[in-house]
Design an enzyme around this catalytic site. Sequence first.
Site, mmCIF file in Angstrom:
data_model
loop_
_atom_site.group_PDB
_atom_site.id
_atom_site.type_symbol
_atom_site.label_atom_id
_atom_site.label_comp_id
_atom_site.label_asym_id
_atom_site.label_seq_id
_atom_site.Cartn_x
_atom_site.Cartn_y
_atom_site.Cartn_z
ATOM 1 N N ALA A 131 0.806 -1.387 0.046
ATOM 2 C CA ALA A 131 0.107 -0.193 0.026
ATOM 3 C C ALA A 131 0.748 1.415 -0.079
ATOM 4 O O ALA A 131 0.318 2.361 0.223
ATOM 5 C CB ALA A 131 -0.896 -0.083 1.190
ATOM 6 N N ALA A 132 2.028 1.247 -0.369
ATOM 7 C CA ALA A 132 2.808 2.471 -0.387
ATOM 8 C C ALA A 132 2.331 3.289 -1.631
ATOM 9 O O ALA A 132 1.913 4.602 -1.338
ATOM 10 C CB ALA A 132 4.413 2.093 -0.742
ATOM 11 N N GLY A 133 1.810 2.757 -2.684
ATOM 12 C CA GLY A 133 1.279 3.519 -3.810
ATOM 13 C C GLY A 133 -0.007 4.081 -3.318
ATOM 14 O O GLY A 133 -0.432 5.067 -3.953
ATOM 15 N N ASP A 134 -0.817 3.332 -2.616
ATOM 16 C CA ASP A 134 -2.260 3.689 -2.009
ATOM 17 C C ASP A 134 -2.072 4.952 -1.122
ATOM 18 O O ASP A 134 -2.970 5.984 -1.062
ATOM 19 C CB ASP A 134 -3.033 2.774 -1.426
HETATM 20 P P1 ADP Z 1 3.219 0.709 -5.644
HETATM 21 O O1 ADP Z 1 3.019 0.388 -3.882
HETATM 22 O O2 ADP Z 1 1.932 0.979 -6.117
HETATM 23 O O3 ADP Z 1 3.940 -0.341 -6.188
HETATM 24 P P2 ADP Z 1 5.584 2.193 -5.336
HETATM 25 O O4 ADP Z 1 6.309 1.041 -5.042
HETATM 26 O O5 ADP Z 1 6.179 3.121 -6.844
HETATM 27 O O6 ADP Z 1 4.015 1.943 -5.589
HETATM 28 O O7 ADP Z 1 5.601 3.122 -4.325
HETATM 29 C C1 ADP Z 1 5.105 4.465 -4.161
HETATM 30 C C2 ADP Z 1 5.731 5.727 -3.558
HETATM 31 O O8 ADP Z 1 6.146 5.010 -2.291
HETATM 32 C C3 ADP Z 1 6.888 5.772 -4.135
HETATM 33 O O9 ADP Z 1 6.897 6.900 -5.213
HETATM 34 C C4 ADP Z 1 7.692 6.293 -2.855
HETATM 35 O O10 ADP Z 1 7.332 7.786 -2.847
HETATM 36 C C5 ADP Z 1 7.139 5.536 -1.879
HETATM 37 N N1 ADP Z 1 8.082 4.499 -1.462
HETATM 38 C C6 ADP Z 1 8.024 3.369 -2.015
HETATM 39 N N2 ADP Z 1 8.936 2.345 -1.605
HETATM 40 C C7 ADP Z 1 9.672 3.306 -0.740
HETATM 41 C C8 ADP Z 1 11.075 3.168 -0.050
HETATM 42 N N3 ADP Z 1 11.753 1.795 0.038
HETATM 43 N N4 ADP Z 1 11.521 3.929 0.648
HETATM 44 C C9 ADP Z 1 10.995 5.421 0.710
HETATM 45 N N5 ADP Z 1 9.629 5.457 -0.069
HETATM 46 C C10 ADP Z 1 9.248 4.523 -0.706
#
Ligand code: ADP
Length: 291
Positions: free
Chosen positions: A237-240
């Site tokens: 859920a980083a993207g969410d």
């Molecule tokens: P999703 O969860 O949809 O696959 P991402 O992996 O691209 O999306 O992550 C979304 C956002 O979360 C990234 O643009 C970044 O800002 C943040 N993020 C993700 N992973 C990390 C990480 N390991 N460290 C810091 N920020 C992160």
Amino acid sequence: MISVFGSANMDLVAYVAQAPKPGETLTGREFRTIPGGKGANQAIAAARAGADVAFLGAVGDDAFGPVLRAALAEAGVEVAALRVVPGPSGVAHIVVQDGGDNSIIVVPGANGAVTGPVGRDAEIIGRSDALLLQLELPMDAVVAAAQVPGTEVILTPAPAVPLPAELLETVDLLVPNEHEAAALTGRDDPRDALEALLDLVPEAVVTLGARGALYGSRDGTRLREAAVPVRAVDTTAAGDTFAGALAVARTEGADPARALRFASAAAALSVQREGASTSMPHRHEIDRLLE
Ligand code: ADP
Ligand code: NA
């Protein structure tokens, strides 16, 4: 006010050193049930980030339904328009392996019964400053919600499926991760993918995980935001979290650079904690990180 028309799932999460290969049985370290679903996640992220949020969608009449409703309500999300339909709630079977990578199977359940805005849904969407959409509901339902006039439409195109023209016509901002951006455009380089996305929609953000995010607009603006350097324990859920926080900043009038910084900070906080709804930061935490 932000409305979210989307999925609510119960996440069934197993934590294990390494995900099993086909035919393999492994002993995991821990199991948790955590409210999730891309729609509910974005709603909770936006509410915690400081917006008034209404959630539109469906849960089943099983034991998970009331738990999902309570999780949204507890985060301050308006759930008067959340319906109960016969059958199971949506579930997501998630394997989180050491280092934070995860693999996921979503079984739609009640989310699959959502047909489009009904009752007061269209009125709620129409008076929202932004409508957040994802693709865990039937495509026809997503298209119908996007066609309600009067609001900015922000689409997270996940899971990655072809987007019908009638949907793209209504989208103001597309927020894919780099894999979804590549699937949508056929371009592996995220910068090329961003340019191709801008042929489809007026604004786009391509998220790049630990490498940050790219922003582009048809007015010619191009931005790159580095991720906040943190130790990730669970990127579920980083993207969410990013999309929810991005919507909050935009509805507060932030310019694209400021909105990207706000969303990156929220997402960086979320990857340092386990789970989806359990990991989304509150506004004061985001503001403190940005000080
Ligand atoms: P999703 O969860 O949809 O696959 P991402 O992996 O691209 O999306 O992550 C979304 C956002 O979360 C990234 O643009 C970044 O800002 C943040 N993020 C993700 N992973 C990390 C990480 N390991 N460290 C810091 N920020 C992160
Ligand atoms: Na997390």
